[in-house]
Write a protein that holds these residues in place. Structure first.
Motif, mmCIF file in Angstrom:
data_model
loop_
_atom_site.group_PDB
_atom_site.id
_atom_site.type_symbol
_atom_site.label_atom_id
_atom_site.label_comp_id
_atom_site.label_asym_id
_atom_site.label_seq_id
_atom_site.Cartn_x
_atom_site.Cartn_y
_atom_site.Cartn_z
ATOM 1 N N ARG A 74 0.858 -1.185 0.000
ATOM 2 C CA ARG A 74 0.000 0.000 0.000
ATOM 3 C C ARG A 74 0.895 1.236 0.000
ATOM 4 O O ARG A 74 1.415 1.641 1.035
ATOM 5 N N CYS A 75 1.089 1.789 -1.184
ATOM 6 C CA CYS A 75 1.891 3.006 -1.315
ATOM 7 C C CYS A 75 1.040 4.213 -0.949
ATOM 8 O O CYS A 75 -0.187 4.147 -0.952
ATOM 9 N N VAL A 76 1.698 5.311 -0.672
ATOM 10 C CA VAL A 76 1.007 6.576 -0.478
ATOM 11 C C VAL A 76 1.707 7.616 -1.343
ATOM 12 O O VAL A 76 2.929 7.673 -1.389
ATOM 13 N N THR A 77 0.915 8.378 -2.068
ATOM 14 C CA THR A 77 1.450 9.505 -2.820
ATOM 15 C C THR A 77 1.021 10.759 -2.080
ATOM 16 O O THR A 77 -0.171 10.941 -1.797
ATOM 17 N N VAL A 78 2.005 11.582 -1.732
ATOM 18 C CA VAL A 78 1.729 12.831 -1.025
ATOM 19 C C VAL A 78 1.928 13.996 -1.988
ATOM 20 O O VAL A 78 2.747 13.927 -2.905
ATOM 21 N N TYR A 79 1.130 15.042 -1.785
ATOM 22 C CA TYR A 79 1.124 16.207 -2.670
ATOM 23 C C TYR A 79 1.360 17.473 -1.863
ATOM 24 O O TYR A 79 0.945 17.566 -0.707
ATOM 25 N N ASN A 80 1.965 18.467 -2.489
ATOM 26 C CA ASN A 80 2.232 19.716 -1.787
ATOM 27 C C ASN A 80 1.082 20.717 -1.900
ATOM 28 O O ASN A 80 1.196 21.839 -1.428
ATOM 29 N N LYS A 81 -0.018 20.302 -2.515
ATOM 30 C CA LYS A 81 -1.212 21.149 -2.614
ATOM 31 C C LYS A 81 -2.431 20.308 -2.210
ATOM 32 O O LYS A 81 -2.430 19.085 -2.368
ATOM 33 N N PRO A 82 -3.495 20.940 -1.726
ATOM 34 C CA PRO A 82 -4.721 20.202 -1.409
ATOM 35 C C PRO A 82 -5.344 19.605 -2.670
ATOM 36 O O PRO A 82 -5.053 20.033 -3.788
ATOM 37 N N GLY A 83 -6.207 18.615 -2.467
ATOM 38 C CA GLY A 83 -6.947 18.027 -3.586
ATOM 39 C C GLY A 83 -6.109 17.165 -4.498
ATOM 40 O O GLY A 83 -6.435 17.024 -5.679
ATOM 41 N N TYR A 84 -5.018 16.588 -3.967
ATOM 42 C CA TYR A 84 -4.150 15.700 -4.744
ATOM 43 C C TYR A 84 -3.568 16.407 -5.969
ATOM 44 O O TYR A 84 -3.515 15.850 -7.064
ATOM 45 N N THR A 85 -3.130 17.645 -5.779
ATOM 46 C CA THR A 85 -2.542 18.421 -6.869
ATOM 47 C C THR A 85 -1.175 18.938 -6.461
ATOM 48 O O THR A 85 -0.759 18.825 -5.322
ATOM 49 N N THR A 90 5.915 9.671 -4.097
ATOM 50 C CA THR A 90 5.325 8.404 -3.715
ATOM 51 C C THR A 90 6.256 7.700 -2.743
ATOM 52 O O THR A 90 7.456 7.591 -2.981
ATOM 53 N N VAL A 91 5.666 7.232 -1.632
ATOM 54 C CA VAL A 91 6.429 6.556 -0.582
ATOM 55 C C VAL A 91 5.989 5.095 -0.553
ATOM 56 O O VAL A 91 4.813 4.786 -0.328
ATOM 57 N N LEU A 92 6.933 4.204 -0.808
ATOM 58 C CA LEU A 92 6.666 2.771 -0.794
ATOM 59 C C LEU A 92 6.411 2.296 0.628
ATOM 60 O O LEU A 92 6.862 2.933 1.586
ATOM 61 N N PRO A 93 5.731 1.156 0.795
ATOM 62 C CA PRO A 93 5.515 0.618 2.132
ATOM 63 C C PRO A 93 6.836 0.259 2.796
ATOM 64 O O PRO A 93 7.752 -0.245 2.141
ATOM 65 N N GLY A 94 6.923 0.553 4.090
ATOM 66 C CA GLY A 94 8.144 0.266 4.835
ATOM 67 C C GLY A 94 9.300 1.173 4.483
ATOM 68 O O GLY A 94 10.451 0.872 4.770
ATOM 69 N N ARG A 95 9.006 2.320 3.877
ATOM 70 C CA ARG A 95 10.033 3.283 3.477
ATOM 71 C C ARG A 95 9.624 4.683 3.908
ATOM 72 O O ARG A 95 8.474 4.922 4.256
ATOM 73 N N GLY A 96 10.564 5.597 3.814
ATOM 74 C CA GLY A 96 10.265 6.965 4.184
ATOM 75 C C GLY A 96 11.129 7.964 3.452
ATOM 76 O O GLY A 96 12.008 7.589 2.680
ATOM 77 N N ILE A 97 10.844 9.198 3.711
ATOM 78 C CA ILE A 97 11.657 10.310 3.217
ATOM 79 C C ILE A 97 12.105 11.063 4.467
ATOM 80 O O ILE A 97 11.292 11.708 5.136
ATOM 81 N N SER A 109 -1.931 17.012 0.983
ATOM 82 C CA SER A 109 -2.907 15.960 0.703
ATOM 83 C C SER A 109 -2.146 14.668 0.439
ATOM 84 O O SER A 109 -0.951 14.687 0.139
ATOM 85 N N GLY A 110 -2.848 13.539 0.587
ATOM 86 C CA GLY A 110 -2.207 12.251 0.372
ATOM 87 C C GLY A 110 -3.222 11.194 -0.003
ATOM 88 O O GLY A 110 -4.351 11.198 0.494
ATOM 89 N N ARG A 111 -2.822 10.310 -0.901
ATOM 90 C CA ARG A 111 -3.732 9.275 -1.406
ATOM 91 C C ARG A 111 -3.011 7.930 -1.407
ATOM 92 O O ARG A 111 -1.871 7.807 -1.860
ATOM 93 N N PHE A 112 -3.697 6.912 -0.892
ATOM 94 C CA PHE A 112 -3.174 5.549 -0.859
ATOM 95 C C PHE A 112 -3.524 4.811 -2.146
ATOM 96 O O PHE A 112 -4.558 5.073 -2.754
ATOM 97 N N HIS A 113 -2.670 3.868 -2.534
ATOM 98 C CA HIS A 113 -2.937 3.043 -3.705
ATOM 99 C C HIS A 113 -2.091 1.785 -3.647
ATOM 100 O O HIS A 113 -1.023 1.769 -3.033
ATOM 101 N N ASP A 114 -2.578 0.733 -4.276
ATOM 102 C CA ASP A 114 -1.840 -0.510 -4.365
ATOM 103 C C ASP A 114 -0.667 -0.304 -5.315
ATOM 104 O O ASP A 114 -0.787 0.415 -6.314
ATOM 105 N N CYS A 115 0.480 -0.884 -4.995
ATOM 106 C CA CYS A 115 1.643 -0.715 -5.869
ATOM 107 C C CYS A 115 2.526 -1.950 -5.839
ATOM 108 O O CYS A 115 2.469 -2.744 -4.913
ATOM 109 N N ARG A 116 3.325 -2.057 -6.858
ATOM 110 C CA ARG A 116 4.340 -3.097 -6.937
ATOM 111 C C ARG A 116 5.582 -2.561 -6.239
ATOM 112 O O ARG A 116 6.036 -1.455 -6.525
ATOM 113 N N VAL A 117 6.112 -3.354 -5.308
ATOM 114 C CA VAL A 117 7.260 -2.901 -4.526
ATOM 115 C C VAL A 117 8.570 -3.324 -5.173
ATOM 116 O O VAL A 117 9.542 -2.591 -5.141
#
Length: 118
Positions: A74-85, A90-97, A109-117
């Motif tokens: 379950r990846c998460v893509t984070v955005y520097n503006k509201p509304g996913y803009t 993108t931060v992979l599971p078990g990883r960070g910045i 804002s941030g949105r989760f999605h399934d991803c290939r690791v």
């Protein structure tokens, strides 16, 4: 508290529960932490989300699983503006910045999605 590797791969296990995405006000997973587990089109300007609105580092505590021999999560893509803009990371599971790039700013804002690791 775990010390973050320069590439952000070492888990801040003491402060980010499995399954959550955590944002900190300081670099290297330090300072005030905020947690989320669902899509957020906008982080309200409240103390509950200060780790994202004023964040300097982020960790994805999601796990991984094998599907037909492929590691997924379950990846998460984070955005520097509201509304996913705006700019996204993108931060992979078990990883960070460990330090968000200065040019990125803060997470709004941030949105989760399934991803290939791998």
């Amino acid at each position: 508290m775990a010390h973050a590797a320069a590439d952000g791969t070492e888990a801040p296990a003491d402060h980010c529960s499995p399954g959550w995405v955590c944002g900190w006000t300081g670099p290297g997973y330090t300072g005030v932490v905020s947690l989320v587990a669902t899509d957020m089109p906008r982080y309200p300007e409240t103390t509950a989300y200060v780790g994202f609105n004023d964040g300097a580092s982020v960790w994805n505590g999601a796990g991984t699983r094998k599907v037909n021999g492929v590691l997924r999560g379950r990846c998460v893509t984070v955005y520097n503006k509201p509304g996913y803009t705006g700019k996204s990371l993108t931060v992979l599971p078990g990883r960070g910045i460990a330090q968000l790039p200065a040019a990125f700013g803060h997470i709004h804002s941030g949105r989760f999605h399934d991803c290939r690791v791998s």
